[in-house]
Scaffold this active site. Sequence first.
Site, PDB file in Angstrom:
ATOM      1  N   HIS A 141       1.057  -1.179  -0.026  1.00 31.15           N
ATOM      2  CA  HIS A 141      -0.004   0.030  -0.003  1.00 31.15           C
ATOM      3  C   HIS A 141       0.929   1.345   0.049  1.00 31.15           C
ATOM      4  O   HIS A 141       2.050   1.169   0.700  1.00 31.15           O
ATOM      5  CB  HIS A 141      -0.848   0.040   1.254  1.00 31.15           C
ATOM      6  CG  HIS A 141      -1.737   1.014   1.391  1.00 31.15           C
ATOM      7  ND1 HIS A 141      -1.646   2.312   1.739  1.00 31.15           N
ATOM      8  CD2 HIS A 141      -3.315   0.836   1.215  1.00 31.15           C
ATOM      9  CE1 HIS A 141      -2.876   3.127   2.035  1.00 31.15           C
ATOM     10  NE2 HIS A 141      -3.738   2.159   1.678  1.00 31.15           N
ATOM     11  N   ASP A 152       3.474  -4.379   7.990  1.00 30.62           N
ATOM     12  CA  ASP A 152       2.054  -3.500   7.979  1.00 30.62           C
ATOM     13  C   ASP A 152       1.108  -4.633   8.265  1.00 30.62           C
ATOM     14  O   ASP A 152       0.614  -5.364   7.205  1.00 30.62           O
ATOM     15  CB  ASP A 152       2.343  -3.145   6.259  1.00 30.62           C
ATOM     16  CG  ASP A 152       0.761  -2.167   6.223  1.00 30.62           C
ATOM     17  OD1 ASP A 152      -0.148  -2.190   7.015  1.00 30.62           O
ATOM     18  OD2 ASP A 152       0.794  -1.618   5.196  1.00 30.62           O
ATOM     19  N   GLN A 185      -4.211  -4.769   7.385  1.00 28.02           N
ATOM     20  CA  GLN A 185      -5.360  -5.644   6.832  1.00 28.02           C
ATOM     21  C   GLN A 185      -5.301  -6.873   7.598  1.00 28.02           C
ATOM     22  O   GLN A 185      -6.403  -7.354   7.911  1.00 28.02           O
ATOM     23  CB  GLN A 185      -5.429  -5.840   5.512  1.00 28.02           C
ATOM     24  CG  GLN A 185      -5.532  -4.824   4.389  1.00 28.02           C
ATOM     25  CD  GLN A 185      -6.797  -4.308   4.649  1.00 28.02           C
ATOM     26  OE1 GLN A 185      -7.806  -4.786   4.961  1.00 28.02           O
ATOM     27  NE2 GLN A 185      -7.044  -2.906   4.201  1.00 28.02           N
ATOM     28  N   LYS A 187     -10.125   0.064  11.053  1.00 30.81           N
ATOM     29  CA  LYS A 187     -10.376  -1.250  10.345  1.00 30.81           C
ATOM     30  C   LYS A 187     -10.624  -2.216  11.223  1.00 30.81           C
ATOM     31  O   LYS A 187     -11.331  -3.437  10.917  1.00 30.81           O
ATOM     32  CB  LYS A 187      -9.061  -1.719   9.451  1.00 30.81           C
ATOM     33  CG  LYS A 187      -8.819  -0.754   8.411  1.00 30.81           C
ATOM     34  CD  LYS A 187      -7.820  -1.272   7.467  1.00 30.81           C
ATOM     35  CE  LYS A 187      -6.958   0.183   6.665  1.00 30.81           C
ATOM     36  NZ  LYS A 187      -7.751   0.685   5.638  1.00 30.81           N
ATOM     37  N   CYS A 199      -4.891   2.439  -3.528  1.00 31.08           N
ATOM     38  CA  CYS A 199      -3.422   2.820  -3.066  1.00 31.08           C
ATOM     39  C   CYS A 199      -2.500   2.254  -3.340  1.00 31.08           C
ATOM     40  O   CYS A 199      -1.495   1.805  -2.319  1.00 31.08           O
ATOM     41  CB  CYS A 199      -3.799   3.226  -1.463  1.00 31.08           C
ATOM     42  SG  CYS A 199      -5.056   4.537  -1.279  1.00 31.08           S
TER      43      CYS A 199
HETATM   44  C1  LIG Z   1      -2.312  -2.876   3.429  1.00 28.38           C
HETATM   45  C2  LIG Z   1      -2.619  -1.163   4.136  1.00 28.38           C
HETATM   46  N1  LIG Z   1      -1.756  -0.547   4.841  1.00 28.38           N
HETATM   47  C3  LIG Z   1      -1.846   0.633   5.386  1.00 28.38           C
HETATM   48  C4  LIG Z   1      -2.961   1.292   5.227  1.00 28.38           C
HETATM   49  C5  LIG Z   1      -3.351   2.632   5.605  1.00 28.38           C
HETATM   50  O1  LIG Z   1      -3.776   2.433   6.756  1.00 28.38           O
HETATM   51  P1  LIG Z   1      -4.575   3.965   7.461  1.00 28.38           P
HETATM   52  O2  LIG Z   1      -5.395   4.469   6.281  1.00 28.38           O
HETATM   53  O3  LIG Z   1      -5.366   3.344   8.506  1.00 28.38           O
HETATM   54  O4  LIG Z   1      -3.383   4.646   8.062  1.00 28.38           O
HETATM   55  C6  LIG Z   1      -4.080   0.533   4.629  1.00 28.38           C
HETATM   56  C7  LIG Z   1      -5.419   1.191   4.334  1.00 28.38           C
HETATM   57  O5  LIG Z   1      -6.236   0.778   3.599  1.00 28.38           O
HETATM   58  C8  LIG Z   1      -3.891  -0.721   4.043  1.00 28.38           C
HETATM   59  O6  LIG Z   1      -4.811  -1.346   3.384  1.00 28.38           O
END
Ligand SMILES: Cc1ncc(COP(=O)(O)O)c(C=O)c1O
Length: 401
Positions: free
Chosen positions: A120, A197, A200, A223, A359
């Site tokens: 992402h 990370d 998800q 989430k 993203c």
């Molecule tokens: C795999 C992954 N990493 C990071 C993020 C970023 O999360 P946040 O928008 O809650 O900071 C997301 C958000 O969709 C994500 O799917």
Amino acid sequence: MSLISPWRADFPGILALEAEGQTYLDSAATAQKPQAVLDALLAYLAGGVANVHRAQHLPGERATRAFETTRSKATQWLNAASANEILFTRGSTESLNLLAYGLQHLLSPGEQIVISALEHHANLLPWQQLAKRLDLELVVLPLNDAGDIDLSAAARLISPRTRLLAASQLSNVIGRWQPLAELLALARAQGAITVVDGAQGAVHGRHDLQALGCDFYVCSSHKLYGPDGVGLLYGRSDALSRLQHWQFGGEMVLDADYQDARFRPAPLGFEAGTPAVSAVIALGAALDWLNNLDHAAVAAHETALHGELLAGLASRQGVRLVGEPRLALACFHVDGVHNADLAHLLSEQGIAVRAGHHCAMPLMKGLGLSGAIRVSLGLYNDGDDLQRFFSALDSALELLR
Ligand SMILES: Cc1ncc(COP(=O)(O)O)c(C=O)c1O
């Protein structure tokens, strides 16, 4: 018989959307909140608020206790070794930016940061920009056809120059657990710092960060059926002790003069200013809600619903999946149909799915796609939601073809 969700009635938001004719299939973007979270939020806000960690009065002590209780719950939930290893941030994005700033003093020109092709933007851009600033090499691990990080390529590319590895536990585009144990072992063998990370991944199943053995792990409350504006950043205590302070202000300082200051260690040293007190407290209720679920029933529901989603997509002509999703979500595109047109027609029929690059622009470009539709599932979704989605998909495709 259509699959039912025993948890659907816990979610006023999903019932309200349903009453409006909306079918919510975008939980990977953000999840609806159970009643217990709304109750906790209102109980704190209506019960008399106070700032945390700085007041000697009763409301302040009460707010601090509730706030710190969430830290203890998160410690247990992630199986961290101590509550001092859990930092509150604004979300996964902020946590990853914090790490890219706080670890930069450990990196020198010519060294490598390793990420993967499925990251992402939140786990790509902070490292990319750091690499540009410090003249580091950003190495991108390729994927195999199913959509997993290619371990033989990783074994080749992770080198003695690798100082940091940052990888997703579960992709927001492909929906597969990544082979983290093997990947982290390769990075550790080179003495590299490891960042996972879990934005998800944290949502599905239970996690044991001590067993996983990463240095840092990030996830987002919104989430996890909790409020937005809060993230969890786990750092193993020895890794946290090497992190440089990044935001400066109230309550993160041990001693300050006009010309110099000394800072608190983690966690408070990394929580400058007033935190999202109400949201953190309500996150505690979300963690309780998650903990009290029957985990075998959750896994069975997630597997059955995802299976129905994949079977329905596979039975429709011209529908192409992105990778081979295994849980939580599926991204797809349709031969001869633009994803934005399809998303528009789905939305007109009350179907809330995500369309676009998710993203992860470099991943999409690498796959030769301008975008894809993503259906993502929450615990409240049921077979009727999928039936509504598929009948809307069929009508939309009839119009577009
Ligand atoms: C795999 C992954 N990493 C990071 C993020 C970023 O999360 P946040 O928008 O809650 O900071 C997301 C958000 O969709 C994500 O799917």
